[in-house]
Design a protein around this motif. Structure first.
Motif, short mmCIF file in Angstrom:
data_model
loop_
_atom_site.label_atom_id
_atom_site.label_comp_id
_atom_site.label_asym_id
_atom_site.label_seq_id
_atom_site.Cartn_x
_atom_site.Cartn_y
_atom_site.Cartn_z
N PHE A 93 -17.96 -0.74 32.04
CA PHE A 93 -18.49 -1.35 30.82
C PHE A 93 -18.14 -0.50 29.60
CE2 PHE A 93 -22.08 -1.51 27.81
CZ PHE A 93 -22.16 -2.87 27.54
N VAL A 94 -18.38 0.80 29.70
CA VAL A 94 -18.11 1.69 28.57
C VAL A 94 -16.61 1.86 28.36
CG1 VAL A 94 -18.40 4.04 27.70
CG2 VAL A 94 -20.31 2.87 28.78
N GLN A 95 -15.84 1.91 29.45
CA GLN A 95 -14.39 1.99 29.32
C GLN A 95 -13.84 0.74 28.64
OE1 GLN A 95 -12.29 2.71 32.98
NE2 GLN A 95 -10.28 2.38 32.07
N THR A 147 -32.08 -2.29 45.81
CA THR A 147 -31.30 -3.43 46.31
C THR A 147 -29.80 -3.16 46.29
OG1 THR A 147 -31.16 -4.44 44.11
CG2 THR A 147 -33.05 -5.05 45.48
N ASN A 148 -29.43 -1.92 45.97
CA ASN A 148 -28.00 -1.56 45.84
C ASN A 148 -27.31 -2.46 44.81
OD1 ASN A 148 -25.82 0.10 46.36
ND2 ASN A 148 -25.04 -1.21 48.01
N GLY A 149 -28.02 -2.70 43.71
CA GLY A 149 -27.42 -3.44 42.60
C GLY A 149 -27.42 -4.94 42.73
N ARG A 150 -28.14 -5.49 43.69
CA ARG A 150 -28.18 -6.96 43.85
C ARG A 150 -29.28 -7.54 42.95
NH1 ARG A 150 -26.36 -5.26 48.87
NH2 ARG A 150 -24.48 -6.36 49.58
N TYR A 151 -28.92 -7.71 41.72
CA TYR A 151 -29.87 -8.17 40.70
C TYR A 151 -30.43 -9.55 41.04
CZ TYR A 151 -31.42 -9.51 35.96
OH TYR A 151 -32.14 -9.93 34.86
N PHE A 152 -29.59 -10.41 41.62
CA PHE A 152 -29.99 -11.78 41.92
C PHE A 152 -30.42 -11.96 43.38
CE2 PHE A 152 -26.77 -12.23 38.50
CZ PHE A 152 -27.57 -12.81 37.54
N ASP A 190 -23.37 2.29 41.53
CA ASP A 190 -22.33 1.98 40.56
C ASP A 190 -21.73 0.60 40.83
OD1 ASP A 190 -22.42 4.04 38.79
OD2 ASP A 190 -20.97 5.28 39.86
N SER A 191 -22.56 -0.29 41.45
CA SER A 191 -22.08 -1.65 41.67
C SER A 191 -22.00 -2.38 40.34
CB SER A 191 -23.01 -2.43 42.60
OG SER A 191 -24.13 -1.74 42.96
N GLY A 192 -21.31 -3.51 40.36
CA GLY A 192 -21.17 -4.26 39.13
C GLY A 192 -22.49 -4.85 38.67
N ALA A 246 -26.74 -16.96 35.70
CA ALA A 246 -26.11 -17.04 34.38
C ALA A 246 -25.36 -15.74 34.15
CB ALA A 246 -27.14 -17.28 33.29
N VAL A 247 -24.06 -15.76 34.44
CA VAL A 247 -23.23 -14.56 34.38
C VAL A 247 -21.90 -14.89 33.71
CG1 VAL A 247 -22.14 -12.70 35.70
CG2 VAL A 247 -24.21 -13.79 36.59
N SER A 248 -21.50 -14.06 32.76
CA SER A 248 -20.19 -14.21 32.11
C SER A 248 -19.18 -13.19 32.62
CB SER A 248 -20.33 -14.04 30.59
OG SER A 248 -21.21 -14.97 30.03
N ASP A 249 -19.64 -11.97 32.89
CA ASP A 249 -18.75 -10.89 33.29
C ASP A 249 -19.54 -9.93 34.17
OD1 ASP A 249 -16.52 -9.25 33.44
OD2 ASP A 249 -16.29 -9.00 31.27
N ILE A 250 -18.85 -9.26 35.08
CA ILE A 250 -19.49 -8.32 36.00
C ILE A 250 -18.73 -7.00 35.94
CG2 ILE A 250 -20.15 -7.86 38.40
CD1 ILE A 250 -19.95 -10.94 38.85
N GLN A 251 -19.43 -5.94 35.53
CA GLN A 251 -18.80 -4.63 35.43
C GLN A 251 -19.81 -3.55 35.76
OE1 GLN A 251 -16.46 -3.71 31.97
NE2 GLN A 251 -15.57 -5.75 31.82
#
Length: 336
Positions: free
Chosen positions: A243-245, A286-291, A200-202, A233-238
């Protein structure tokens, strides 16, 4: 004496990324950029719009190196994004995205271009100890590696996009998500059915239309500073629940996040979703480490401000797009 224009040629100018770059550069008031767009069909409606805005539109087929050399010739800089979703890449024994990228890069070099910004990704194996392969990530990483290893560029920067805000404008994607943000379920909720992202990482989101072009513009204002770097290239992190909230609070619509039991459950009957499924497996590994490293908006905001200043704006008032404002504008009650 007239100042010589610095031609920046955009490969993929009619796509979301390329169009955003083109529009941002056209707003520049200080750098004397001239934007050139490469297209297979200069007569298309999108190309005609670009031409009316002052873009030099040239015909060129990315599969033809001579075409690419002619199209890029005389350019000071280039932005390149190859379309990973091109149906040609799904053909058995067909050409790959790397094949296309190599031809384009070779054409850029032959055309004498010295400054390149490449839309890229890191290879899936880098953060997973070589355990994973994901076609889109690995192909784009291979193109980047090839371009860098040629040694023919004075500067080369790599920009790696987060998850497009704009994906959530697609009714096709809404059906894949089992409703969100267009089709209420039996209980009246716009339900987003996706696997968990990491713990549930951003997750990193990018507004391509609003922000992406400005980030590339910011790089091109001082390419030596960004040489060899990979920019998020990131605008927001959720997180997906956040995100749904945020969507609900911004639009006034009932919505909920429904975690799928595993990444294998995402579009499991759709072969074209294989990379999408594996992306969530990658997030788990990667525990949510997209980059590879943690997602961050510091550098994107700096680049956005640099572009804004070049466009004659007050950079101190500039911010990256937020999901809350974007949802309200694009998917709020007034847009229904």
């Amino acid at each position: 004496m007239a100042i010589k224009k610095r031609v920046v040629t955009v490969f993929g100018a009619t796509g979301l990324q390329g169009n955003s770059v083109t529009c941002s550069l056209l707003r520049d008031q200080v750098s004397n950029f001239q934007v050139r767009a490469i297209t297979r069909n200069p007569e298309s409606e999108k190309c005609q719009v670009l031409h009316k805005l002052g873009v030099e539109v040239v015909k060129g087929n990315g599969w033809n190196k001579d075409d690419m050399q002619r199209a890029f010739s005389g350019s000071w800089g280039a932005f390149v994004n190859t379309n990973s979703d091109d149906p040609i890449f799904s053909q058995p024994d067909g050409p790959t995205e790397f094949d296309l990228g190599k031809i384009v890069v070779d054409g850029i070099i032959a055309g004498g271009v010295k400054n390149l910004v490449l839309s890229s990704m890191r290879p899936a194996g880098e953060a997973t100890g070589g355990r994973m392969k994901i076609k889109t990530m690995d192909m784009k990483a291979s193109i980047a590696e090839y371009a860098q290893e040629t040694g023919q560029f004075e500067t080369i920067a790599f920009i790696h996009t987060g998850w497009y805000f704009e994906l959530f404008l697609s009714e096709k994607m809404a059906k894949l998500h089992q409703g969100f943000p267009y089709f209420p379920d039996a209980e009246g909720y716009l339900s987003l059915h996706l696997p968990k992202w990491g713990n549930d990482s951003g997750a990193p989101f990018i507004a391509i239309v609003d922000d992406f072009g400005d980030l590339v513009h910011g790089i091109l204002l001082d390419p030596k500073r960004w040489n060899g770097k990979t920019i998020q290239a990131v605008s927001d992190i959720q997180s997906l629940p956040q995100f749904v909230q945020t969507f609900s609070e911004s639009t006034g619509k009932k919505a909920r996040y429904v975690p799928l039991p595993s990444w294998q459950s995402l579009g499991e009957s759709i072969p074209e979703m294989e990379d999408g499924r594996l992306l969530f497996a990658y997030g788990e590994a990667t525990n949510g480490r997209y980059f590879v490293e943690d997602s961050c908006t510091d550098v994107p905001l700096e680049l956005k401000k640099l572009a804004a200043a070049a466009q004659g704006k007050d950079a101190s008032t500039v911010s990256l797009a937020s999901l809350s404002s974007w949802f309200a504008k694009k998917l709020g009650t007034s847009q229904a």
